[in-house]
Design a protein around this motif. Sequence first.
Motif, PDB file in Angstrom:
ATOM      1  N   SER A 148       0.833  -1.204   0.000  1.00 12.68           N
ATOM      2  CA  SER A 148       0.000   0.000   0.000  1.00 12.68           C
ATOM      3  C   SER A 148       0.865   1.250   0.000  1.00 12.68           C
ATOM      4  CB  SER A 148      -0.895   0.021   1.240  1.00 12.68           C
ATOM      5  OG  SER A 148      -0.113   0.189   2.416  1.00 12.68           O
ATOM      6  N   ASP A 186      -4.677   3.268  -6.854  1.00 16.57           N
ATOM      7  CA  ASP A 186      -3.903   4.366  -6.258  1.00 16.57           C
ATOM      8  C   ASP A 186      -2.400   4.078  -6.271  1.00 16.57           C
ATOM      9  OD1 ASP A 186      -4.024   2.351  -4.329  1.00 16.57           O
ATOM     10  OD2 ASP A 186      -4.275   3.735  -2.651  1.00 16.57           O
ATOM     11  N   GLN A 187      -2.014   2.806  -6.153  1.00 14.65           N
ATOM     12  CA  GLN A 187      -0.584   2.483  -6.149  1.00 14.65           C
ATOM     13  C   GLN A 187       0.047   2.737  -7.522  1.00 14.65           C
ATOM     14  OE1 GLN A 187      -0.155  -1.754  -5.186  1.00 14.65           O
ATOM     15  NE2 GLN A 187      -2.088  -2.183  -6.241  1.00 14.65           N
ATOM     16  N   ARG A 190      -0.120   6.990  -7.804  1.00 13.20           N
ATOM     17  CA  ARG A 190       0.599   7.843  -6.854  1.00 13.20           C
ATOM     18  C   ARG A 190       1.886   7.242  -6.314  1.00 13.20           C
ATOM     19  NH1 ARG A 190      -3.329   8.581  -2.311  1.00 13.20           N
ATOM     20  NH2 ARG A 190      -1.656   9.881  -1.475  1.00 13.20           N
TER      21      ARG A 190
END
Length: 477
Positions: A148, A186-187, A190
């Motif tokens: 994450s 999202d990984q 961002r």
Amino acid sequence: MKKIIILLSLSFLIFSCNQKTDKKENPKLLSKAEKTDSTHIKTIFNSALTEGKSYEWLRDLTTNIGGRLSGSPEAQKAVEWGEKLMKEVGLDSVWLQPVMVPHWVRGEKEVATYTTNGIQKNVPICALGFSVATPNSGVLAEVIEVKSLEEAKALGSKMEGKIVFFNRPFDDTLINTFKAYGGCVDQRVRGAAICGEFGAKGVIVRSMTNSIDDYPHTGTMSYGDLPTEKHIPTAAISSKAANILSDDLQKNPNLKFYFKQSCKTLPDAPSFNVVGEIKGAETPENIFVVGGHLDSWDLGEGAHDDGTGIVQSLEVAYLFKKNNIKPKNTIRIVFFMNEENGTRGAKKYAELATLHKENHIGGLESDAGGHTPRGFSIDANSVNTKLLQSWKKLLSPYGLHDLDKGGSGADISPLKGENVTLVGYRPDSQRYFDYHHTSRDTFDKVNKRELVLGSASMASIVYLMDKYLYSNSPLKP
């Protein structure tokens, strides 16, 4: 004999009660207005299934033009193709809407390897959109695996000089694979912004798919506000390679990963949205937008993402004209440019709509692939949401059972407003991420019948929205 008469009387009584109950409670029974609409919808489906054009249009777009990344020569060819096709369909007016778009190019095919226990393993890899290139000699470094963004942030300076490997898979318990995608993406977007801040040498990301295969999935990424000197190369590796690498890291935490890519971002390039419309017969100042995005990633042919949405949107207009359906409001077909890495086309369209004081009352977007129709998501006020949901009895015979509140689509969402009803076409999602942003997204992966059923589904809800959404006499059960 007496028993027989009693039994017959009871049977008649039960039958009569059932008939009364059916008339009162059976939701499938249609009013007179609904019967008329049911006939029109059946006609739309019949003509789509027997005389539809979308499949051959898609064949032409994908096999003769191919991937259409914003700013590329193929994207320009697609603009010319779209303008010509809209005119051939006979829309009342067709025009090009200029927009400046990002221009990122992939360069030479990417390479990735690592060695463990004396065995060199080649890794299927592709650069992510907007990533910088590696040095000419590539990047070689030890790997740190994380699940994450929060885990990466917690590493802080431990990332310095390392390649960070984001390996969070889809949640396979989620039936809607778009929700699984949303839980992982999202990984990809961002990861580099976070790791570059702490001096990482590069980022590799597990591909966004629920399949385990050897096809890497590209997609856009962002450095956010990170200074240019901290931008680091970022790429996706296939899901199968991610599993193997993770296992190998357990056995050999000090293994070194190598990758090389030569992508770069060029100055913004001129391009266009392609727009055409059927003028409304009663209130032409009111506009319904129906569209998808004309651009695609460069690895495949952009068939499911979003060639299917493009041809289905135009087939809505084709089916209206084929069946002599004259809309009350103006139906505007839009092929948006640059959804994949910027949504510049959507923003420009909304900007010009505001500038010209256009009255958009609704929109429908197809950008979820060309698989079997399941229904629509609705982004509208509560009154209009309930109205659309009341049409379920008309749409469910065609497998359109899902009429849920939710998002609409990236390209029409800038038009959102309290009195604007936006709808997203929702086909079955189980196979979509097998192809999404990969070299596998080709024409042969699209089923003709599923595609045209989607066109008919879209045309049917546009027919109902145009007829009833802003009528003084809305459809009643």
